[in-house]
Design a protein around this motif. Sequence first.
Motif, PDB file in Angstrom:
ATOM      1  N   UNK A 417      32.383  45.944  41.806  1.00 58.94           N
ATOM      2  CA  UNK A 417      32.943  45.249  42.967  1.00 58.94           C
ATOM      3  C   UNK A 417      32.955  43.732  42.731  1.00 58.94           C
ATOM      4  N   UNK A 418      33.983  43.089  43.230  1.00 54.30           N
ATOM      5  CA  UNK A 418      34.047  41.630  43.111  1.00 54.30           C
ATOM      6  C   UNK A 418      33.820  41.037  44.505  1.00 54.30           C
ATOM      7  N   UNK A 419      32.924  40.078  44.579  1.00 53.07           N
ATOM      8  CA  UNK A 419      32.637  39.450  45.862  1.00 53.07           C
ATOM      9  C   UNK A 419      33.870  38.660  46.292  1.00 53.07           C
ATOM     10  N   UNK A 420      34.215  38.705  47.589  1.00 54.29           N
ATOM     11  CA  UNK A 420      35.392  37.975  48.062  1.00 54.29           C
ATOM     12  C   UNK A 420      35.408  36.508  47.643  1.00 54.29           C
ATOM     13  N   UNK A 421      34.240  35.907  47.640  1.00 50.57           N
ATOM     14  CA  UNK A 421      34.143  34.517  47.249  1.00 50.57           C
ATOM     15  C   UNK A 421      34.560  34.289  45.795  1.00 50.57           C
ATOM     16  N   UNK A 422      34.124  35.201  44.918  1.00 45.88           N
ATOM     17  CA  UNK A 422      34.476  35.141  43.502  1.00 45.88           C
ATOM     18  C   UNK A 422      35.975  35.456  43.341  1.00 45.88           C
ATOM     19  N   UNK A 463      37.785  42.000  47.854  1.00 42.59           N
ATOM     20  CA  UNK A 463      36.661  42.897  48.106  1.00 42.59           C
ATOM     21  C   UNK A 463      37.050  44.359  48.249  1.00 42.59           C
ATOM     22  N   UNK A 464      38.350  44.647  48.294  1.00 39.13           N
ATOM     23  CA  UNK A 464      38.818  46.041  48.359  1.00 39.13           C
ATOM     24  C   UNK A 464      39.735  46.286  47.175  1.00 39.13           C
ATOM     25  N   UNK A 552      34.843  50.109  47.343  1.00 44.24           N
ATOM     26  CA  UNK A 552      33.945  50.929  46.531  1.00 44.24           C
ATOM     27  C   UNK A 552      32.535  50.368  46.669  1.00 44.24           C
ATOM     28  N   UNK A 553      31.600  51.242  47.016  1.00 47.32           N
ATOM     29  CA  UNK A 553      30.251  50.777  47.341  1.00 47.32           C
ATOM     30  C   UNK A 553      29.277  50.942  46.187  1.00 47.32           C
ATOM     31  N   UNK A 554      29.703  51.532  45.098  1.00 47.07           N
ATOM     32  CA  UNK A 554      28.810  51.675  43.951  1.00 47.07           C
ATOM     33  C   UNK A 554      28.354  53.105  43.764  1.00 47.07           C
TER      34      UNK A 554
END
Length: 712
Positions: A417-422, A463-464, A552-554
Motif C-alpha cells: 500500500x502507498x500512503x496518500x501523502x507519499x 491509497x486505493x 488493500x489492507x495487507x
Amino acid sequence: MSKKGDKEAEEFEPDKGSEAQIAVHWREEGYFFPSAKFIGQANANDPSILERFSEKNYPECFKEYADLLTWDKYWHTTLDTSNAPFWKWFVGGRLNASYNCVDRHLKTDRNKAAIIWVPELEEQDTEVITYQELYCRVNEFAALLKGFCGVETGDVATFHLPMVPDLPVAMLACARLGVIHSQVFGGFSGSACGGRIADSKSKILVTIDGYYRNGELQDHKVKADEAVARALEDGVVVEKVLVFRRNPGEYASKSPMVEGRDFFVDEIMPEYKGKLVDPVSMPAEAPLFIMYSSGTTGKPKGCQHSTGGYLSYVTGTSKYYQDIHPNDTYWCAADIGWITGHSYIVYGPLALGTTTVMYEGIPTYPDAGRMWRIAERLGVTQFHTAPTTIRTLRKVGPNEPAKYNYHFKHMTTVGEPIEPDVWRWYHEVVGKGEAVIVDTWWQTENGGFLGSTLPALNAMKPGSCGPAVIGIFPEILDENGDVVEAGSGHAGNICIRNPWPGIFQTIWGDPDRFVKTYYEKYNKDPKSTDWHDWPYFANDGAMQAKDGYYRILGRVDDVINVSGHRLGTKELESAALMVEEVAEAAAVPVVDELRGHAVEMYIAVKPGVDPNVDVAAKVTKMIESEIGKIARPKNVWIVADMPKTRSGKIMRRVIASISNFTDVGDITTLANPDVVTDIKHYVESEKVAAGELPRDLSSAELQSILNFGSEE
Ligand code: WT7
C-alpha cells in the motif's frame, strides 16, 4: 493539466464483529484525473473496453489479449475447467514466448532498442541492445544451453542473476527451447538459492561473478558454491554452473572455479557464436517459468506460470494498464528477480515490441538524483516502481526531480500500500503533476495486475488501487464465506471469483498445497468443475468503497511484506532456530518509515545458555545467510517466554502490537498473560532508549498489524 477533485471526506466503518477490525476509520481521499493529453493518446480510452470485458463476455473476452500474440496454432478451447481448480487456458494453442518477444519484431523493428541497460557506475557506458542484437544473443545462449549443457524441453534451469542483460537473454533463451526458467532474486543468499534449486530439481545454475551495489563490486559467485552445496544436502546434484563475467576479462570473485562444474560463459561461447536455434512451438499450457514466493509454511512456493495464458495476460495488461506503445521508452525499476520484473520488464514490454529499460543498481547511487538523470537521458516515458523506493527518494532528495528535464506520461506503484501523502509526492513532484498514476495490486501467483485504474478511463484515488482490472471479478468474503456487501466499506478477505489467463497453474511439485492455500477455504464443492464454485483466496484483507475502489489492507496470513517483498514468518523463524542457543522464535512485522514493514524477531533461549553469547547477533547473521540481507531484522528481542494460547501457539499478533506500540487487545485467554507486561515493558523501554519513539499509526498501518497472524 490534472485537477484535484474536491470530493467530500466520507467515513467508512468496518465490521465491528471481528477482532481484526477494531474501529478503523478511513478518510476518503479526493480524486485526481488524467490529462486530456494522456487520454488522447491512451491505448484504452474508449469505454467500450469495459463492456467487451464484462462478465457476460467472459471468458471469451480474453481472446483479445491472446490475439496480441503470434500463435503457431490457434486454440480450440478458451478456458477448460474440467480439472478444477487447475484451469487451462487457450487449450490446443501453440506458441513460443521467445519468438513473440523477439523474432516477430525483426521485420519492422530490427534496429530498435529492445533493452537499454544502465550500469550502476555512472562512468560505465549504457548498453543498447537492439531487437536484432537480442535475437542473436538469445539464439546463441539457447544454442549453448542445448549444446553445452544438454538441456531439453521441459527441464528446469535455475538462474541466480542480478540486473544484467544476461538475465533477460537467459530467460528468453530458455523460453526458446521450452526450458522452464527459475530465476532466484540475486539478493537472496546462496542457501536460499540452493533450497529453490533442490525444490525444482534443476541441474544447471546460471550465475555471474559479481555486480555493483552501492558502488561496490559484490562477490556473487561465492553464493553459487553455497547454493550447490545446499542443493546437494537435499539430494540434488547441480551438474553445471555457468558463470557470466560482469567486467570482461576480470573475475570479481574469490571463489575458485570448480573444475568440470563451473564454466565462464565467455570461454564456451565462441563455439556457439552466430548459431541459430529454432523456437520450439510449445503448447499454451506448457510451463514457462517458476517463481518462488513465501507463504505460511517455511517452504517457499514455486509458482508455476504457463506460456500462453501468462504471456497473453501480461501483454494485454502491459498494453492497457501500462499504456505501452511501440515507441515508448518504458522503465520499470523493479528487479527481474521478482514477478514484477518478469511480467513488466521482460515479457509484457518485449511482447509489445517496445523499448524496456533495465538499471543495475540502487536508486540512490551515487546520489538522490540518479533515477531522474537516467529518466532525462533516456527520455523515459513511463516509470514503474514500489512505494518503498518512492519513500526513500522523497526522504533523501525531495526536490531532486525538479532539477531534471524529464517528462513521464504514466507512472506505476506496486507491491504494497502507498500512503496518500507519499502518493501525492509521487504525483506532484516525480510526475510533475503531468503523469497519470496506476496503483497496481497483484501477487506473484497472479502473473499480472488484478486491481488498478484504467489510466485514461478511471479517476485516481490515493491509497486505493482502484477497481478490479478488466476481466477480473472480485468479491470480499467474511470468515464464514458470506459475501461482504459490495461498496460497504467493510473489511474482509478479497477473493477473485473467476479464473484469468495469468493465474499460476500450480505450486511446483505440490498440487495439494496449491488447492489448500488458494481454494479450499471458500470452495463450494470439491468435485465441482464449475469455476463459480472456486473463488481464488488471495490471502489479502481488503475493503471496497462506495465508488467500487478497493483498498488493500495487507496480508491475512503469516507473511511480512518488506519493501514490497514477501517474507514468511516460518522461514524467518526456522532460520533463527538454526542458532543452537535458540529455543523458540517468532517473527512479526513492525511499521517502518521507508520499507513499509520491517521484521522484528522475538527469541526465547534454551536454559543454561552462556549469558556472554550474543544470541541476537547470531540470529541476525543466520537470517542473512539463510534468506538474504533483505530479511535482516530491525531488532531481535531476547525474552524469557512467548505469549501463548492455551494450546501452546505463539500469539504473534500480541507481540506485533508490542513492537508497534499499539494496544495488545484482549489477552485474558492466554495461558500466560503476565509475560505480556514484562515483554512490553522491556521492548518499549529499549525502543525509546534507541530513539524509536511511538507515533500515531495511520489507519492502513494499524490495520496491517491488527490483521497479522493467521493462527489464532
Ligand atoms: C502482496 C504480493 C505484485 C508484484 C509485487 C509483489 C501486497 C501488492 C499491492 C498494492 C497494496 C499490495 C499484497 C499482496 N501488494 N501490490 N498495490 N497495494 N498491497 O508481489 O511479493 O507476491 O506480494 O503484496 O499484500 O498479497 P508479492
